[in-house]
Motif scaffolding. Structure first.
Motif, PDB file in Angstrom:
ATOM      1  N   ARG A 144      56.643  34.428  43.557  1.00 25.61           N
ATOM      2  CA  ARG A 144      55.989  35.420  42.679  1.00 25.61           C
ATOM      3  C   ARG A 144      55.822  36.758  43.388  1.00 25.61           C
ATOM      4  O   ARG A 144      56.021  37.825  42.796  1.00 25.61           O
ATOM      5  CB  ARG A 144      54.624  34.903  42.212  1.00 25.61           C
ATOM      6  CG  ARG A 144      54.729  33.788  41.200  1.00 25.61           C
ATOM      7  CD  ARG A 144      53.439  33.692  40.365  1.00 25.61           C
ATOM      8  NE  ARG A 144      53.505  32.588  39.425  1.00 25.61           N
ATOM      9  CZ  ARG A 144      54.104  32.628  38.243  1.00 25.61           C
ATOM     10  NH1 ARG A 144      54.701  33.740  37.848  1.00 25.61           N
ATOM     11  NH2 ARG A 144      54.119  31.587  37.450  1.00 25.61           N
TER      12      ARG A 144
ATOM     13  N   PHE B 140      62.724  31.653  40.331  1.00 27.03           N
ATOM     14  CA  PHE B 140      61.869  32.550  39.545  1.00 27.03           C
ATOM     15  C   PHE B 140      62.710  33.665  38.937  1.00 27.03           C
ATOM     16  O   PHE B 140      63.266  34.494  39.642  1.00 27.03           O
ATOM     17  CB  PHE B 140      60.760  33.122  40.430  1.00 27.03           C
ATOM     18  CG  PHE B 140      59.777  33.995  39.680  1.00 27.03           C
ATOM     19  CD1 PHE B 140      59.412  33.712  38.362  1.00 27.03           C
ATOM     20  CD2 PHE B 140      59.195  35.094  40.302  1.00 27.03           C
ATOM     21  CE1 PHE B 140      58.500  34.509  37.671  1.00 27.03           C
ATOM     22  CE2 PHE B 140      58.287  35.894  39.626  1.00 27.03           C
ATOM     23  CZ  PHE B 140      57.937  35.607  38.308  1.00 27.03           C
TER      24      PHE B 140
ATOM     25  N   ALA C 289      62.136  36.679  37.384  1.00 26.12           N
ATOM     26  CA  ALA C 289      60.970  37.565  37.260  1.00 26.12           C
ATOM     27  C   ALA C 289      61.087  38.487  36.053  1.00 26.12           C
ATOM     28  O   ALA C 289      60.082  38.823  35.424  1.00 26.12           O
ATOM     29  CB  ALA C 289      60.806  38.374  38.544  1.00 26.12           C
TER      30      ALA C 289
ATOM     31  N   ASP D 230      59.956  36.456  33.303  1.00 20.74           N
ATOM     32  CA  ASP D 230      58.760  35.698  33.678  1.00 20.74           C
ATOM     33  C   ASP D 230      58.923  34.197  33.414  1.00 20.74           C
ATOM     34  O   ASP D 230      58.057  33.557  32.824  1.00 20.74           O
ATOM     35  CB  ASP D 230      57.510  36.260  32.980  1.00 20.74           C
ATOM     36  CG  ASP D 230      56.240  35.755  33.657  1.00 20.74           C
ATOM     37  OD1 ASP D 230      56.310  35.413  34.863  1.00 20.74           O
ATOM     38  OD2 ASP D 230      55.187  35.671  32.984  1.00 20.74           O
TER      39      ASP D 230
ATOM     40  N   LEU E 127      59.363  30.746  35.449  1.00 21.21           N
ATOM     41  CA  LEU E 127      59.296  30.125  36.765  1.00 21.21           C
ATOM     42  C   LEU E 127      59.625  28.632  36.661  1.00 21.21           C
ATOM     43  O   LEU E 127      58.939  27.887  35.968  1.00 21.21           O
ATOM     44  CB  LEU E 127      57.925  30.330  37.403  1.00 21.21           C
ATOM     45  CG  LEU E 127      57.920  29.921  38.882  1.00 21.21           C
ATOM     46  CD1 LEU E 127      57.252  30.989  39.736  1.00 21.21           C
ATOM     47  CD2 LEU E 127      57.247  28.587  39.098  1.00 21.21           C
TER      48      LEU E 127
END
Ligand code: IPD
Ligand code: CA
Ligand code: CA
Ligand code: CA
Length: 262
Positions: free
Chosen positions: A14, A118, A120, A123, A125
Protein backbone atom coordinates in the motif's frame (compact mmCIF):
# COMPACT_ATOMS: atom_id res chain seq x y z
CA UNK A 1 -6.43 -15.23 10.32
CA UNK A 2 -3.86 -13.17 8.44
CA UNK A 3 -0.26 -13.82 9.46
CA UNK A 4 2.10 -11.14 10.78
CA UNK A 5 4.14 -11.52 7.58
CA UNK A 6 1.03 -10.84 5.48
CA UNK A 7 0.36 -7.65 7.44
CA UNK A 8 3.92 -6.52 6.70
CA UNK A 9 3.52 -7.34 2.98
CA UNK A 10 0.20 -5.50 2.65
CA UNK A 11 1.54 -2.44 4.46
CA UNK A 12 4.54 -2.32 2.12
CA UNK A 13 2.38 -2.80 -1.01
CA UNK A 14 0.00 0.00 0.00
CA UNK A 15 2.82 2.38 0.82
CA UNK A 16 4.53 1.70 -2.53
CA UNK A 17 1.15 1.98 -4.27
CA UNK A 18 0.61 5.48 -2.86
CA UNK A 19 3.99 6.59 -4.18
CA UNK A 20 3.24 5.09 -7.63
CA UNK A 21 -0.20 6.76 -7.83
CA UNK A 22 1.47 10.11 -7.13
CA UNK A 23 4.07 9.53 -9.85
CA UNK A 24 1.39 8.25 -12.26
CA UNK A 25 -0.48 11.56 -12.02
CA UNK A 26 2.60 13.38 -13.30
CA UNK A 27 4.01 10.62 -15.43
CA UNK A 28 5.17 13.04 -18.15
CA UNK A 29 7.74 14.48 -15.69
CA UNK A 30 9.34 11.12 -14.85
CA UNK A 31 12.90 10.37 -15.81
CA UNK A 32 13.03 7.21 -17.88
CA UNK A 33 16.05 5.11 -18.75
CA UNK A 34 16.29 2.27 -21.22
CA UNK A 35 17.54 -1.12 -19.96
CA UNK A 36 17.43 -2.73 -23.39
CA UNK A 37 15.33 -2.58 -26.58
CA UNK A 38 11.74 -1.76 -25.54
CA UNK A 39 12.63 -2.27 -21.85
CA UNK A 40 12.25 0.80 -19.64
CA UNK A 41 12.78 1.75 -16.01
CA UNK A 42 11.83 5.00 -14.30
CA UNK A 43 12.32 6.78 -11.01
CA UNK A 44 8.86 5.43 -10.03
CA UNK A 45 10.09 1.81 -10.27
CA UNK A 46 13.18 2.57 -8.18
CA UNK A 47 11.33 4.58 -5.55
CA UNK A 48 8.70 1.86 -5.18
CA UNK A 49 11.42 -0.77 -4.68
CA UNK A 50 13.16 1.46 -2.14
CA UNK A 51 9.94 1.82 -0.11
CA UNK A 52 9.12 -1.91 -0.21
CA UNK A 53 12.66 -2.90 0.74
CA UNK A 54 12.73 -0.48 3.65
CA UNK A 55 9.42 -1.86 4.98
CA UNK A 56 10.16 -5.56 4.46
CA UNK A 57 13.79 -5.59 5.52
CA UNK A 58 12.97 -3.28 8.44
CA UNK A 59 10.37 -5.76 9.71
CA UNK A 60 12.28 -8.98 8.82
CA UNK A 61 15.99 -8.14 8.68
CA UNK A 62 17.13 -11.77 8.38
CA UNK A 63 15.20 -12.67 5.21
CA UNK A 64 16.88 -12.66 1.80
CA UNK A 65 15.84 -10.39 -1.07
CA UNK A 66 15.27 -10.58 -4.81
CA UNK A 67 13.94 -7.42 -6.45
CA UNK A 68 13.83 -6.50 -10.13
CA UNK A 69 15.67 -3.20 -9.73
CA UNK A 70 18.18 -4.02 -6.98
CA UNK A 71 18.83 -7.72 -7.61
CA UNK A 72 19.59 -10.44 -5.11
CA UNK A 73 20.84 -10.15 -1.52
CA UNK A 74 21.41 -13.16 0.67
CA UNK A 75 19.88 -13.05 4.15
CA UNK A 76 21.06 -14.53 7.43
CA UNK A 77 18.07 -16.89 7.13
CA UNK A 78 18.81 -18.93 4.00
CA UNK A 79 15.30 -20.47 3.93
CA UNK A 80 13.26 -17.28 3.44
CA UNK A 81 13.37 -14.68 0.71
CA UNK A 82 11.20 -11.78 -0.49
CA UNK A 83 10.63 -11.73 -4.26
CA UNK A 84 9.52 -8.28 -5.40
CA UNK A 85 8.46 -6.52 -8.57
CA UNK A 86 8.05 -2.90 -7.48
CA UNK A 87 6.13 -1.94 -10.64
CA UNK A 88 4.86 -4.62 -12.97
CA UNK A 89 3.62 -3.08 -16.21
CA UNK A 90 6.12 -0.23 -16.45
CA UNK A 91 5.37 0.29 -20.16
CA UNK A 92 1.65 0.76 -19.42
CA UNK A 93 2.53 3.12 -16.55
CA UNK A 94 4.77 5.28 -18.73
CA UNK A 95 2.04 5.49 -21.40
CA UNK A 96 -0.58 6.62 -18.88
CA UNK A 97 -2.45 3.30 -19.04
CA UNK A 98 -3.90 2.47 -15.59
CA UNK A 99 -2.98 -1.23 -15.63
CA UNK A 100 0.08 -1.95 -13.51
CA UNK A 101 0.75 -3.37 -10.05
CA UNK A 102 3.10 -3.98 -7.16
CA UNK A 103 3.95 -7.66 -6.61
CA UNK A 104 5.42 -9.03 -3.36
CA UNK A 105 5.96 -12.71 -2.56
CA UNK A 106 7.52 -14.66 0.28
CA UNK A 107 9.43 -17.81 -0.56
CA UNK A 108 10.16 -20.43 2.12
CA UNK A 109 12.42 -23.39 1.33
CA UNK A 110 11.91 -22.90 -2.40
CA UNK A 111 8.11 -22.65 -2.21
CA UNK A 112 6.03 -19.47 -2.53
CA UNK A 113 3.98 -19.33 0.68
CA UNK A 114 2.46 -15.84 0.49
CA UNK A 115 1.76 -13.24 -2.18
CA UNK A 116 0.33 -9.74 -2.51
CA UNK A 117 -0.49 -7.99 -5.77
CA UNK A 118 -1.73 -4.42 -5.49
CA UNK A 119 -3.42 -2.69 -8.44
CA UNK A 120 -3.22 0.77 -6.91
CA UNK A 121 -4.89 2.60 -9.83
CA UNK A 122 -8.06 0.49 -9.35
CA UNK A 123 -7.58 0.04 -5.60
CA UNK A 124 -7.71 -3.76 -5.91
CA UNK A 125 -5.54 -5.62 -3.42
CA UNK A 126 -5.08 -9.35 -3.95
CA UNK A 127 -3.50 -11.56 -1.32
CA UNK A 128 -3.01 -15.25 -0.64
CA UNK A 129 -1.23 -17.42 1.90
CA UNK A 130 -0.68 -21.14 1.59
CA UNK A 131 -3.66 -22.89 3.19
CA UNK A 132 -5.64 -19.68 3.76
CA UNK A 133 -7.32 -19.05 0.39
CA UNK A 134 -6.98 -16.20 -2.08
CA UNK A 135 -8.66 -12.86 -1.54
CA UNK A 136 -9.30 -9.52 -3.22
CA UNK A 137 -10.41 -6.58 -1.06
CA UNK A 138 -11.87 -8.99 1.50
CA UNK A 139 -13.68 -11.18 -1.04
CA UNK A 140 -12.72 -14.84 -1.49
CA UNK A 141 -11.41 -15.65 -4.98
CA UNK A 142 -12.10 -18.73 -7.11
CA UNK A 143 -10.79 -19.51 -10.58
CA UNK A 144 -13.46 -19.58 -13.30
CA UNK A 145 -15.74 -22.56 -13.81
CA UNK A 146 -15.52 -22.66 -17.62
CA UNK A 147 -14.74 -26.05 -19.15
CA UNK A 148 -14.50 -25.43 -22.89
CA UNK A 149 -11.67 -23.58 -24.65
CA UNK A 150 -14.13 -22.03 -27.08
CA UNK A 151 -15.96 -20.25 -24.21
CA UNK A 152 -12.74 -19.09 -22.57
CA UNK A 153 -10.36 -16.14 -22.75
CA UNK A 154 -6.65 -16.43 -22.12
CA UNK A 155 -4.05 -13.79 -21.37
CA UNK A 156 -0.46 -13.83 -22.48
CA UNK A 157 2.57 -11.62 -22.87
CA UNK A 158 4.03 -11.18 -26.33
CA UNK A 159 7.77 -10.67 -25.94
CA UNK A 160 8.90 -7.18 -26.81
CA UNK A 161 11.72 -6.09 -29.09
CA UNK A 162 14.52 -8.53 -29.49
CA UNK A 163 13.44 -11.27 -27.11
CA UNK A 164 14.28 -14.73 -28.43
CA UNK A 165 10.96 -16.26 -27.40
CA UNK A 166 8.95 -14.26 -29.99
CA UNK A 167 8.69 -17.01 -32.68
CA UNK A 168 7.41 -19.59 -30.16
CA UNK A 169 4.91 -17.06 -28.75
CA UNK A 170 3.56 -16.31 -32.23
CA UNK A 171 3.19 -20.04 -32.86
CA UNK A 172 1.27 -20.37 -29.57
CA UNK A 173 -1.12 -17.63 -30.71
CA UNK A 174 -1.65 -19.19 -34.13
CA UNK A 175 -2.47 -22.55 -32.57
CA UNK A 176 -4.54 -21.42 -29.63
CA UNK A 177 -6.57 -18.41 -30.70
CA UNK A 178 -8.84 -20.19 -33.25
CA UNK A 179 -9.92 -22.57 -30.47
CA UNK A 180 -10.84 -19.90 -27.88
CA UNK A 181 -13.22 -16.98 -27.29
CA UNK A 182 -10.22 -14.63 -27.37
CA UNK A 183 -6.70 -13.76 -26.30
CA UNK A 184 -5.77 -10.69 -24.24
CA UNK A 185 -2.42 -8.90 -23.86
CA UNK A 186 -2.89 -6.26 -21.16
CA UNK A 187 0.80 -5.78 -20.26
CA UNK A 188 1.16 -6.81 -16.61
CA UNK A 189 2.09 -10.41 -15.86
CA UNK A 190 1.25 -9.99 -12.17
CA UNK A 191 -2.28 -8.82 -13.00
CA UNK A 192 -2.67 -11.54 -15.64
CA UNK A 193 -2.10 -14.09 -12.86
CA UNK A 194 -4.32 -12.23 -10.37
CA UNK A 195 -7.11 -12.17 -12.98
CA UNK A 196 -6.86 -15.93 -13.45
CA UNK A 197 -7.18 -16.34 -9.67
CA UNK A 198 -10.21 -14.02 -9.74
CA UNK A 199 -11.87 -15.96 -12.58
CA UNK A 200 -11.71 -12.96 -14.94
CA UNK A 201 -9.38 -14.81 -17.28
CA UNK A 202 -9.66 -18.58 -17.69
CA UNK A 203 -5.91 -19.01 -18.10
CA UNK A 204 -2.59 -17.35 -18.89
CA UNK A 205 0.75 -18.36 -20.34
CA UNK A 206 3.95 -16.50 -21.08
CA UNK A 207 7.45 -17.31 -22.32
CA UNK A 208 10.29 -15.22 -20.92
CA UNK A 209 9.13 -14.20 -17.43
CA UNK A 210 11.23 -13.58 -14.32
CA UNK A 211 10.62 -14.83 -10.80
CA UNK A 212 9.43 -11.37 -9.65
CA UNK A 213 6.76 -11.25 -12.39
CA UNK A 214 5.04 -14.47 -11.31
CA UNK A 215 5.94 -15.33 -7.69
CA UNK A 216 2.98 -13.70 -5.92
CA UNK A 217 0.54 -14.78 -8.65
CA UNK A 218 1.48 -18.43 -8.31
CA UNK A 219 0.23 -18.72 -4.72
CA UNK A 220 -2.89 -16.70 -5.61
CA UNK A 221 -3.82 -19.13 -8.40
CA UNK A 222 -3.14 -22.24 -6.32
CA UNK A 223 -5.17 -20.91 -3.40
CA UNK A 224 -8.02 -19.99 -5.79
CA UNK A 225 -8.17 -23.62 -7.00
CA UNK A 226 -6.15 -23.33 -10.24
CA UNK A 227 -2.93 -24.86 -11.58
CA UNK A 228 0.33 -23.07 -12.39
CA UNK A 229 3.25 -24.97 -13.95
CA UNK A 230 6.34 -24.35 -16.03
CA UNK A 231 5.81 -24.73 -19.78
CA UNK A 232 9.20 -26.39 -19.85
CA UNK A 233 11.88 -27.22 -17.35
CA UNK A 234 12.37 -28.95 -14.07
CA UNK A 235 12.24 -27.48 -10.58
CA UNK A 236 9.95 -24.84 -9.12
CA UNK A 237 7.74 -22.96 -11.60
CA UNK A 238 8.80 -19.61 -10.13
CA UNK A 239 12.34 -20.07 -11.47
CA UNK A 240 11.45 -21.67 -14.83
CA UNK A 241 11.33 -18.47 -16.92
CA UNK A 242 8.01 -19.51 -18.46
CA UNK A 243 4.58 -20.34 -17.09
CA UNK A 244 1.18 -21.74 -18.00
CA UNK A 245 -1.83 -21.60 -15.68
CA UNK A 246 -5.59 -22.10 -15.80
CA UNK A 247 -8.53 -23.46 -13.89
CA UNK A 248 -8.34 -27.22 -13.27
CA UNK A 249 -10.78 -28.14 -16.08
CA UNK A 250 -8.93 -26.20 -18.81
CA UNK A 251 -5.34 -26.65 -17.68
CA UNK A 252 -4.72 -29.90 -19.59
CA UNK A 253 -6.06 -28.51 -22.90
CA UNK A 254 -4.18 -25.20 -22.61
CA UNK A 255 -0.90 -26.74 -21.47
CA UNK A 256 -1.18 -29.45 -24.15
CA UNK A 257 -1.36 -26.84 -26.93
CA UNK A 258 1.36 -24.59 -25.48
CA UNK A 259 3.73 -27.51 -24.83
CA UNK A 260 3.44 -28.92 -28.36
CA UNK A 261 6.56 -28.06 -30.35
CA UNK A 262 7.55 -29.27 -33.76
C1 IPD B 1 6.75 -7.02 -17.75
C2 IPD B 1 5.24 -7.15 -17.77
C3 IPD B 1 4.76 -7.68 -19.09
C4 IPD B 1 5.39 -9.00 -19.42
C5 IPD B 1 6.90 -8.92 -19.37
C6 IPD B 1 7.37 -8.36 -18.03
P1 IPD B 1 7.78 -5.09 -16.11
O1 IPD B 1 7.19 -6.60 -16.47
O2 IPD B 1 4.79 -8.02 -16.76
O3 IPD B 1 3.35 -7.90 -19.10
O4 IPD B 1 4.97 -9.39 -20.71
O5 IPD B 1 7.41 -10.24 -19.54
O6 IPD B 1 8.78 -8.23 -18.04
O7 IPD B 1 9.10 -4.98 -16.80
O8 IPD B 1 6.77 -4.12 -16.57
O9 IPD B 1 7.93 -5.19 -14.63
CA1 CA C 1 11.00 -4.08 -16.01
CA1 CA D 1 7.47 -7.42 -14.19
CA1 CA E 1 8.95 -4.20 -12.91
Amino acid sequence: MQSANMNVMIKAARKAGRSLVKDFREVENLQVSVKGAGDFVSRADRESERIIKEELRGARPTYGWLGEETGEEKGEDPTRRWIVDPLDGTTNFLHGLPHWAVSIALEHKGEIVAGVIFDAAKDELYHAEKGNGAWMNGQRLRVSGRRQLIESIFATGIPFAGRGTLPASLQDLARLSPQTAGIRRFGSAALDLAYVAAGRYDGYWERGVNAWDVAAGIVLIKEAGGFAEAIRGEGPVVDAGNIVCANAALFGDLAGIIRTRD
